[in-house]
Design a protein around this motif. Structure first.
Motif, PDB file in Angstrom:
ATOM      1  N   LEU A   6      31.756   7.610  -6.861  1.00  0.00           N
ATOM      2  CA  LEU A   6      33.010   6.792  -6.750  1.00  0.00           C
ATOM      3  C   LEU A   6      32.933   5.466  -6.382  1.00  0.00           C
ATOM      4  O   LEU A   6      31.730   5.201  -5.447  1.00  0.00           O
ATOM      5  CB  LEU A   6      33.909   7.443  -5.700  1.00  0.00           C
ATOM      6  CG  LEU A   6      34.316   9.031  -5.913  1.00  0.00           C
ATOM      7  CD1 LEU A   6      34.772   9.677  -4.955  1.00  0.00           C
ATOM      8  CD2 LEU A   6      34.811   9.108  -7.244  1.00  0.00           C
ATOM      9  N   THR A   7      33.803   4.498  -6.737  1.00  0.00           N
ATOM     10  CA  THR A   7      33.916   3.161  -6.530  1.00  0.00           C
ATOM     11  C   THR A   7      35.209   3.130  -5.581  1.00  0.00           C
ATOM     12  O   THR A   7      36.168   3.669  -5.723  1.00  0.00           O
ATOM     13  CB  THR A   7      33.799   2.404  -7.519  1.00  0.00           C
ATOM     14  OG1 THR A   7      32.968   2.388  -8.145  1.00  0.00           O
ATOM     15  CG2 THR A   7      34.332   0.691  -7.137  1.00  0.00           C
ATOM     16  N   TYR A   8      35.079   2.069  -4.533  1.00  0.00           N
ATOM     17  CA  TYR A   8      36.251   1.908  -3.557  1.00  0.00           C
ATOM     18  C   TYR A   8      36.880   0.586  -3.889  1.00  0.00           C
ATOM     19  O   TYR A   8      36.066  -0.535  -3.692  1.00  0.00           O
ATOM     20  CB  TYR A   8      35.810   2.100  -2.014  1.00  0.00           C
ATOM     21  CG  TYR A   8      35.646   3.434  -1.676  1.00  0.00           C
ATOM     22  CD1 TYR A   8      36.561   4.302  -1.191  1.00  0.00           C
ATOM     23  CD2 TYR A   8      34.172   3.999  -1.727  1.00  0.00           C
ATOM     24  CE1 TYR A   8      36.183   5.794  -0.725  1.00  0.00           C
ATOM     25  CE2 TYR A   8      34.009   5.372  -1.194  1.00  0.00           C
ATOM     26  CZ  TYR A   8      34.849   6.071  -0.803  1.00  0.00           C
ATOM     27  OH  TYR A   8      34.652   7.337  -0.411  1.00  0.00           O
ATOM     28  N   GLY A  82      38.960   2.375 -12.704  1.00  0.00           N
ATOM     29  CA  GLY A  82      38.831   3.611 -13.572  1.00  0.00           C
ATOM     30  C   GLY A  82      39.103   4.858 -12.918  1.00  0.00           C
ATOM     31  O   GLY A  82      39.415   5.030 -11.839  1.00  0.00           O
ATOM     32  N   PRO A  83      38.915   5.860 -13.807  1.00  0.00           N
ATOM     33  CA  PRO A  83      38.884   7.354 -13.233  1.00  0.00           C
ATOM     34  C   PRO A  83      38.067   7.673 -12.126  1.00  0.00           C
ATOM     35  O   PRO A  83      38.336   8.579 -11.265  1.00  0.00           O
ATOM     36  CB  PRO A  83      38.734   8.274 -14.522  1.00  0.00           C
ATOM     37  CG  PRO A  83      37.710   7.550 -15.491  1.00  0.00           C
ATOM     38  CD  PRO A  83      38.252   5.958 -15.081  1.00  0.00           C
ATOM     39  N   ASP A  84      37.027   6.963 -11.904  1.00  0.00           N
ATOM     40  CA  ASP A  84      36.070   7.091 -10.721  1.00  0.00           C
ATOM     41  C   ASP A  84      36.179   6.388  -9.532  1.00  0.00           C
ATOM     42  O   ASP A  84      35.558   6.083  -8.881  1.00  0.00           O
ATOM     43  CB  ASP A  84      34.657   7.249 -11.233  1.00  0.00           C
ATOM     44  CG  ASP A  84      34.148   8.320 -12.231  1.00  0.00           C
ATOM     45  OD1 ASP A  84      35.095   9.429 -11.920  1.00  0.00           O
ATOM     46  OD2 ASP A  84      33.340   8.282 -13.060  1.00  0.00           O
ATOM     47  N   LYS A  99      47.965   1.130 -11.232  1.00  0.00           N
ATOM     48  CA  LYS A  99      47.846   2.327 -11.876  1.00  0.00           C
ATOM     49  C   LYS A  99      46.374   3.102 -11.880  1.00  0.00           C
ATOM     50  O   LYS A  99      46.134   3.864 -12.801  1.00  0.00           O
ATOM     51  CB  LYS A  99      47.940   2.140 -13.589  1.00  0.00           C
ATOM     52  CG  LYS A  99      49.176   1.300 -13.873  1.00  0.00           C
ATOM     53  CD  LYS A  99      50.443   1.923 -13.629  1.00  0.00           C
ATOM     54  CE  LYS A  99      51.608   0.861 -14.094  1.00  0.00           C
ATOM     55  NZ  LYS A  99      52.714   1.292 -13.186  1.00  0.00           N
ATOM     56  N   ALA A 100      46.059   3.407 -10.444  1.00  0.00           N
ATOM     57  CA  ALA A 100      44.931   3.855 -10.287  1.00  0.00           C
ATOM     58  C   ALA A 100      45.143   5.586 -10.150  1.00  0.00           C
ATOM     59  O   ALA A 100      46.446   6.128  -9.848  1.00  0.00           O
ATOM     60  CB  ALA A 100      44.358   3.495  -8.761  1.00  0.00           C
ATOM     61  N   LYS A 101      44.232   6.157 -10.590  1.00  0.00           N
ATOM     62  CA  LYS A 101      44.100   7.781 -10.730  1.00  0.00           C
ATOM     63  C   LYS A 101      44.318   8.137  -9.185  1.00  0.00           C
ATOM     64  O   LYS A 101      44.705   9.183  -8.860  1.00  0.00           O
ATOM     65  CB  LYS A 101      43.016   8.324 -11.495  1.00  0.00           C
ATOM     66  CG  LYS A 101      43.200   9.816 -11.601  1.00  0.00           C
ATOM     67  CD  LYS A 101      41.854  10.363 -12.180  1.00  0.00           C
ATOM     68  CE  LYS A 101      41.598  11.911 -12.248  1.00  0.00           C
ATOM     69  NZ  LYS A 101      40.513  12.312 -13.176  1.00  0.00           N
ATOM     70  N   LYS A 290      35.782  11.616  -0.539  1.00  0.00           N
ATOM     71  CA  LYS A 290      34.851  12.217  -1.306  1.00  0.00           C
ATOM     72  C   LYS A 290      35.284  13.782  -1.524  1.00  0.00           C
ATOM     73  O   LYS A 290      35.303  14.263  -2.762  1.00  0.00           O
ATOM     74  CB  LYS A 290      33.460  12.267  -1.069  1.00  0.00           C
ATOM     75  CG  LYS A 290      32.831  10.732  -1.048  1.00  0.00           C
ATOM     76  CD  LYS A 290      31.502  10.483  -0.981  1.00  0.00           C
ATOM     77  CE  LYS A 290      30.906   9.303  -1.301  1.00  0.00           C
ATOM     78  NZ  LYS A 290      29.321   9.211  -1.117  1.00  0.00           N
ATOM     79  N   ARG A 291      35.668  14.312  -0.355  1.00  0.00           N
ATOM     80  CA  ARG A 291      36.224  15.825  -0.673  1.00  0.00           C
ATOM     81  C   ARG A 291      37.402  15.962  -1.495  1.00  0.00           C
ATOM     82  O   ARG A 291      37.510  16.775  -2.380  1.00  0.00           O
ATOM     83  CB  ARG A 291      36.457  16.050   0.717  1.00  0.00           C
ATOM     84  CG  ARG A 291      36.713  17.789   0.795  1.00  0.00           C
ATOM     85  CD  ARG A 291      37.122  18.189   2.111  1.00  0.00           C
ATOM     86  NE  ARG A 291      36.011  17.745   3.268  1.00  0.00           N
ATOM     87  CZ  ARG A 291      36.441  18.109   4.597  1.00  0.00           C
ATOM     88  NH1 ARG A 291      37.257  18.739   5.049  1.00  0.00           N
ATOM     89  NH2 ARG A 291      35.309  17.717   5.361  1.00  0.00           N
ATOM     90  N   ARG A 292      38.015  14.848  -1.502  1.00  0.00           N
ATOM     91  CA  ARG A 292      39.651  14.881  -2.067  1.00  0.00           C
ATOM     92  C   ARG A 292      39.491  14.504  -3.660  1.00  0.00           C
ATOM     93  O   ARG A 292      39.850  15.063  -4.484  1.00  0.00           O
ATOM     94  CB  ARG A 292      40.478  14.124  -1.565  1.00  0.00           C
ATOM     95  CG  ARG A 292      41.675  13.790  -2.130  1.00  0.00           C
ATOM     96  CD  ARG A 292      42.681  14.820  -2.088  1.00  0.00           C
ATOM     97  NE  ARG A 292      43.968  14.471  -2.616  1.00  0.00           N
ATOM     98  CZ  ARG A 292      45.370  14.002  -2.020  1.00  0.00           C
ATOM     99  NH1 ARG A 292      44.919  13.776  -0.680  1.00  0.00           N
ATOM    100  NH2 ARG A 292      46.224  13.792  -2.674  1.00  0.00           N
ATOM    101  N   PHE A 293      38.653  13.453  -4.066  1.00  0.00           N
ATOM    102  CA  PHE A 293      38.559  12.905  -5.202  1.00  0.00           C
ATOM    103  C   PHE A 293      37.280  12.896  -6.134  1.00  0.00           C
ATOM    104  O   PHE A 293      37.313  12.770  -7.290  1.00  0.00           O
ATOM    105  CB  PHE A 293      39.011  11.221  -5.060  1.00  0.00           C
ATOM    106  CG  PHE A 293      40.240  10.997  -4.648  1.00  0.00           C
ATOM    107  CD1 PHE A 293      41.346  11.307  -5.146  1.00  0.00           C
ATOM    108  CD2 PHE A 293      40.339  10.237  -3.409  1.00  0.00           C
ATOM    109  CE1 PHE A 293      42.627  11.176  -4.461  1.00  0.00           C
ATOM    110  CE2 PHE A 293      41.361  10.109  -2.686  1.00  0.00           C
ATOM    111  CZ  PHE A 293      42.661  10.413  -3.398  1.00  0.00           C
TER     112      PHE A 293
END
Length: 294
Positions: A6-8, A82-84, A99-101, A290-293
């Protein structure tokens, strides 16, 4: 199952050493990168233009955007969302303009007190402290804060302290007290850190209309008597319950001066402990997001 990388992306105003929110937001990006995560900052429009841009459904990179040379805060581009990606918005951003997921809402100030708010249905909430939380909406947000002592604020033990200084910031709606209306009272809003440290070391008293500003603690560190002008809470106990840093060295109102004097010597150690604990809140933030996404 393989977890995604994931990217923050943390939306933040231009960096300013006098803006507590900007310090927290840029500090989060730096702390995440120091921990080995990938974190970027997304330029947030200047405050005076923020709501106009949101009404126009735009969220554009403002000109002359500044970052701190002391922090690892690379600037994000549209390709980084993006999605990540987990996008972290403060409470004043309306909706989800990128418009972030995956959306995290970081409450840095109580939503609705100064500005309107608009949260999405699937957001994850964190708060800079109990004072900033909105439990009826968040269900009780996890704490996330980046307290750091500015080393400019130290007691130089100068003789002949004299005079009054004051700060308004988010307390602009409060009635003024006579002490801050005197011709020689010094308003420190918008002054540099160095200028404020100098004024604190020469002044007897700081009056803060803003009940959440760290400058109350900074004044106490310099030996200046630090007084918060009440208004948001019924008592000192209520204020401290939602603003833990007020425990030591700061008076909540003019009838609380002895407490400020008696506990001023305890403040530095408490703030140092807070610095350590703040990194623990970032670690917890990473674990939960991280647990959530992921």
């Amino acid at each position: 199952m393989i977890k995604r990388t994931l990217t923050y992306v943390v939306t933040a105003p231009t960096y300013s050493a006098s803006n507590g929110g900007a310090i927290f937001q840029h500090g989060l990006v730096d702390a995440l990168n120091q921990m080995g995560e990938r974190a970027l900052v997304w330029p947030q429009p200047p405050h005076r233009k923020l709501f106009l841009k949101q009404r126009m459904h735009r969220f554009m990179n403002p000109p002359e955007y500044k970052t701190s040379p002391d922090l690892n805060t690379p600037i994000a581009t549209r390709r980084d969302v993006g999605p990540d990606t987990i996008v972290v918005y403060p409470e004043i951003i309306l909706g989800n303009p990128l418009k972030a997921k995956n959306v995290v809402r970081w409450l840095l100030y109580p939503p609705g007190v100064l500005h309107p708010y608009e949260f999405g249905p699937d957001e994850m909430f964190f708060a800079a402290g109990p004072m900033s939380d909105l439990p009826e909406v968040t269900g009780g947000a996890e704490e996330l804060y980046l307290w750091k002592i500015n080393r400019a604020y130290r007691n130089e033990n100068r003789p002949n302290r004299d005079g009054v200084c004051y700060m308004v910031r988010k307390g602009h709606a409060k009635p003024r007290i006579p002490e801050t209306e005197a011709p020689d009272a010094i308003q420190i809003d918008k002054k540099s850190q160095e200028e404020i440290a100098e004024i604190f070391n020469q002044s007897k008293v700081l009056y803060a209309y803003d009940e959440a500003t760290m400058y109350s603690q900074f004044a106490a560190l310099t030996g200046c008597l630090s007084i918060v002008i009440p208004g948001m809470h019924k008592s000192r106990a209520d204020w401290v319950a939602s603003h833990e840093l007020g425990r030591y060295g700061v008076a909540y109102g003019l009838d609380d001066l002895q407490h400020a004097r008696d506990t001023q010597h305890l403040l530095a150690d408490m703030l140092a402990e807070k610095e350590i604990k703040s990194l623990e809140t970032v670690e917890r933030f990473v674990e939960l997001t991280k647990r959530r996404f992921a």
